[in-house]
Design an enzyme around this catalytic site. Sequence first.
Site, PDB file in Angstrom:
ATOM      1  N   CYS A   1       0.867  -1.325  -0.004  1.00  7.76           N
ATOM      2  CA  CYS A   1       0.073   0.026   0.145  1.00  7.76           C
ATOM      3  C   CYS A   1       0.909   1.260  -0.240  1.00  7.76           C
ATOM      4  O   CYS A   1       1.707   1.320   0.859  1.00  7.76           O
ATOM      5  CB  CYS A   1      -0.926   0.096   1.124  1.00  7.76           C
ATOM      6  SG  CYS A   1      -1.835   1.479   1.678  1.00  7.76           S
TER       7      CYS A   1
ATOM      8  N   TYR B   1      -5.509   6.610  -8.741  1.00  3.01           N
ATOM      9  CA  TYR B   1      -6.940   5.831  -8.511  1.00  3.01           C
ATOM     10  C   TYR B   1      -8.125   6.391  -9.147  1.00  3.01           C
ATOM     11  O   TYR B   1      -8.737   5.769  -9.598  1.00  3.01           O
ATOM     12  CB  TYR B   1      -7.130   6.057  -6.872  1.00  3.01           C
ATOM     13  CG  TYR B   1      -6.261   4.943  -6.274  1.00  3.01           C
ATOM     14  CD1 TYR B   1      -6.403   3.720  -5.662  1.00  3.01           C
ATOM     15  CD2 TYR B   1      -5.015   5.622  -5.835  1.00  3.01           C
ATOM     16  CE1 TYR B   1      -5.451   2.933  -5.200  1.00  3.01           C
ATOM     17  CE2 TYR B   1      -4.020   4.909  -5.065  1.00  3.01           C
ATOM     18  CZ  TYR B   1      -4.310   3.508  -4.667  1.00  3.01           C
ATOM     19  OH  TYR B   1      -3.390   2.828  -4.083  1.00  3.01           O
TER      20      TYR B   1
END
Length: 353
Positions: free
Chosen positions: A63, A194
């Site tokens: 992440c 994203y």
Amino acid sequence: MSEKTSEVEEHSTRGAYVTGSEFTRDTNYIEDRITREGTPGPDGEPGWPVEPGRYRLIAARACPWANRAVIVRRLLGLEDVISLGQPGPTHDARSWTFDLDPDGKDPVLGIERLQQAFFRRFPDYPRGITVPALVDVPSGQVVTNNFPQITLDFSTEWTEFHRPGAPQLYPEHLREEIDTVNKRVFTEVNNGVYRCGFAGSQEAYDSAYTRLWNALDWLEERLTGQRYLVGDSITEADVRLFTTLARFDAVYHGHFKCNRNKLSEMPALWGYARDLFQTPGFGDTTDFVQIKQHYYIVHEDINPTQIVPAGPDLSGWLTPHGRESLGGSPFGEGTPPGPVKAGEEVAAGHGAG
């Protein structure tokens, strides 16, 4: 249908990421902070005081938001003060799991899923179970998952426990500029990739793509004449940009369709990223194998086959970058961190070597 297959279907991530037209990130996090004075929380609940050994940072290598916290912890020398738990790279809709640890449990918290630490404090916690998260070891309860604040507090609240020679990642005289740069980098780049990847319509994707590349062109121009984003040494701003750049060619270029250019085709950004990667604390916390496994396996909405690509070639990360000619030094008047703490090394074959 077997019981195992049924469970996989029940907790599938399908539909969790591409949910409509434009991707909107839920930025409502647990806002508690760990401070020197143990300042009470926003609703008057007891504060969380800085206390060595009390808290565990849960941060998956895959992440980018969690990778930030791991980098800052290492740069500041907080490894023996705040312990580190690392979930595996994949998860289902329930949360990150400690499947890389013996018996599938975090060795300190004794839990299989990060979700359990959230539910111990908030039994009906309604939001996503995210990393990084700081957990209070005595109670096993989550303290915060507010990732932008976690790294700032490492720099400003844990100063008593910084290593000798720790860098000033958030110096007071540069905070206004750092905050300004961070805001644009977050909205347009960190989160911008994203918005491209999880766009649910062509219009939303086109808009996100344009915004992303406008910001990357701005960064390319800014970094052509200066070694670091703000000032003459590494700051919080560099940490925040680096974790997106480290994932760009391996994931975002193809998986998220951010494909106008590869990072390696942008001279200043590519040199800057290599400069940081080769600086202790950055490349030695970057696990490309886990990064690719996470994105390509977990995001079933955009990669239903869950096939993980073999490329790209990562050897370029170790090539000379020539950024020293721009002046400045990574740690300012400080010094590099020492070797990676035993047990926290990136696995052999998972880096760029």
